[in-house]
Write an enzyme that holds these catalytic residues in place. Structure first.
Site, mmCIF file in Angstrom:
data_model
loop_
_atom_site.group_PDB
_atom_site.id
_atom_site.type_symbol
_atom_site.label_atom_id
_atom_site.label_comp_id
_atom_site.label_asym_id
_atom_site.label_seq_id
_atom_site.Cartn_x
_atom_site.Cartn_y
_atom_site.Cartn_z
ATOM 1 N N ARG A 1 1.651 -15.038 -5.303
ATOM 2 C CA ARG A 1 1.528 -15.923 -4.089
ATOM 3 C C ARG A 1 0.377 -15.239 -2.766
ATOM 4 O O ARG A 1 0.128 -14.140 -2.964
ATOM 5 C CB ARG A 1 2.831 -15.961 -3.347
ATOM 6 N N PRO B 1 10.618 -25.413 2.575
ATOM 7 C CA PRO B 1 11.495 -24.825 3.872
ATOM 8 C C PRO B 1 11.859 -23.366 3.545
ATOM 9 O O PRO B 1 12.568 -23.406 2.351
ATOM 10 C CB PRO B 1 12.439 -25.988 4.054
ATOM 11 N N GLU B 2 12.217 -22.467 4.384
ATOM 12 C CA GLU B 2 12.636 -21.441 4.327
ATOM 13 C C GLU B 2 13.837 -21.585 5.216
ATOM 14 O O GLU B 2 14.225 -22.439 5.660
ATOM 15 C CB GLU B 2 11.752 -20.198 4.751
ATOM 16 N N LYS C 1 18.903 -21.545 1.149
ATOM 17 C CA LYS C 1 18.028 -22.621 1.482
ATOM 18 C C LYS C 1 18.518 -24.040 1.177
ATOM 19 O O LYS C 1 17.820 -25.100 0.837
ATOM 20 C CB LYS C 1 16.612 -22.515 0.852
#
Ligand SMILES: [Zn+2]
Length: 280
Positions: free
Chosen positions: A270, A2-3, A59
């Site tokens: 990434r 989750p960001e 976060k």
């Protein structure tokens, strides 16, 4: 993971659901997720406190707990990371979501707040206000705060030779932005994600800042982006995925120029998706 928008959604839901609720005890099933508190001391440390408010920093989901009206006595700081979720259980929670529970807080009204984490890479910490201030002080700029301006972004990143997309994800500099929103912000701003941060012009910082803030706000409005094991506080998934223009769309047509989007892991290890034609 989750960001910012997903974490903000969870925090707002929890605030609506358990703001003001009193905690009567805690049960620790998986002590390895706990930080800065011994498992056997958690219950005694928070029993009798009320949830003053639930909010987000970076976060992290932060529960401000207070024994009286005046003063926050302790912060319960949850970092969900990959598969962590905070779930309010009034007795009707799906049986499947009751698996992998790590910590359960019992509330005076009979409900429970579960920290569930399949992979147990997330953490639950208990911090004094002084300790939390120190901890939060080491986190980066909040992109939605009034202090986050194009000039502030440029001041934070402007001398970095790292690729702009990787720099945006540095949590010590900018809080809450990960692979999804860094990838999307570069696409919306029309900026090649592999460009060195120090090569951006003041105008490009303004465009990038505008793109990032709008993306984060739109995503919060849509309750975040659904992916993997992300769930909000009611166990539901987020709706921003239909608005993504680059992330997860390698090989598909660019929504701006119609040419094919390219995916690469060469920028920061990434997956970054971008349009080599209209991101410069
Ligand atoms: Zn394009």
């Amino acid at each position: 993971m989750p960001e910012l928008p997903e974490t903000e959604t969870i925090a707002r839901d929890l605030e609506a659901l358990i703001g003001g609720a009193q905690i009567v005890g805690a049960r620790v099933m998986r002590p390895d997720v706990l930080r800065e508190i011994e498992p056997e001391r958690l219950g005694a440390s928070i029993a009798g406190t009320r949830v003053r408010c639930v909010w987000r920093r970076a976060k992290l989901i932060v529960l401000d707990l207070a024994r009286d009206e005046e003063r926050v006595s302790t912060h319960l700081v949850v970092q969900p990371r990959f598969t962590g979720a905070l779930l309010v259980d009034d007795g009707t929670l799906d049986a499947e979501l009751r698996e992998y529970l790590c910590v359960t807080l019992r509330l005076a009204d009979g409900r429970a707040l579960h920290y569930r984490d399949v992979r147990r890479l997330g953490t639950v910490a208990l911090m004094t206000p002084a300790r939390f201030a120190e901890y939060a002080g080491a986190l980066g700029l909040e992109p939605l705060d009034a202090t986050s301006t194009p000039e502030a972004l440029r001041a934070v990143f402007g001398s970095s030779v790292r690729p702009i997309k990787a720099a945006l994800m540095d949590q010590a500099l900018l809080a809450g932005v990960g692979n999804i929103y860094a990838t999307e912000a570069c696409w919306v701003a029309g900026i090649d994600p592999s460009r060195a941060a120090n090569s951006l012009t003041p105008h490009e910082w303004t465009v990038l800042h505008t793109a990032l803030v709008r993306l984060l706000r739109d995503s919060i409005a849509a309750r975040g982006t659904s992916f993997r094991d992300y769930r909000d506080a009611t166990g539901a998934r987020g709706g921003f995925v239909s608005q993504l223009r680059a992330y997860g769309r390698a090989g598909l047509p660019c929504a701006r120029c119609g040419r094919r989007l390219v995916g690469t892991d060469a920028i920061d290890g990434r997956m970054t998706v971008f349009c080599p034609w209209c991101q410069r």
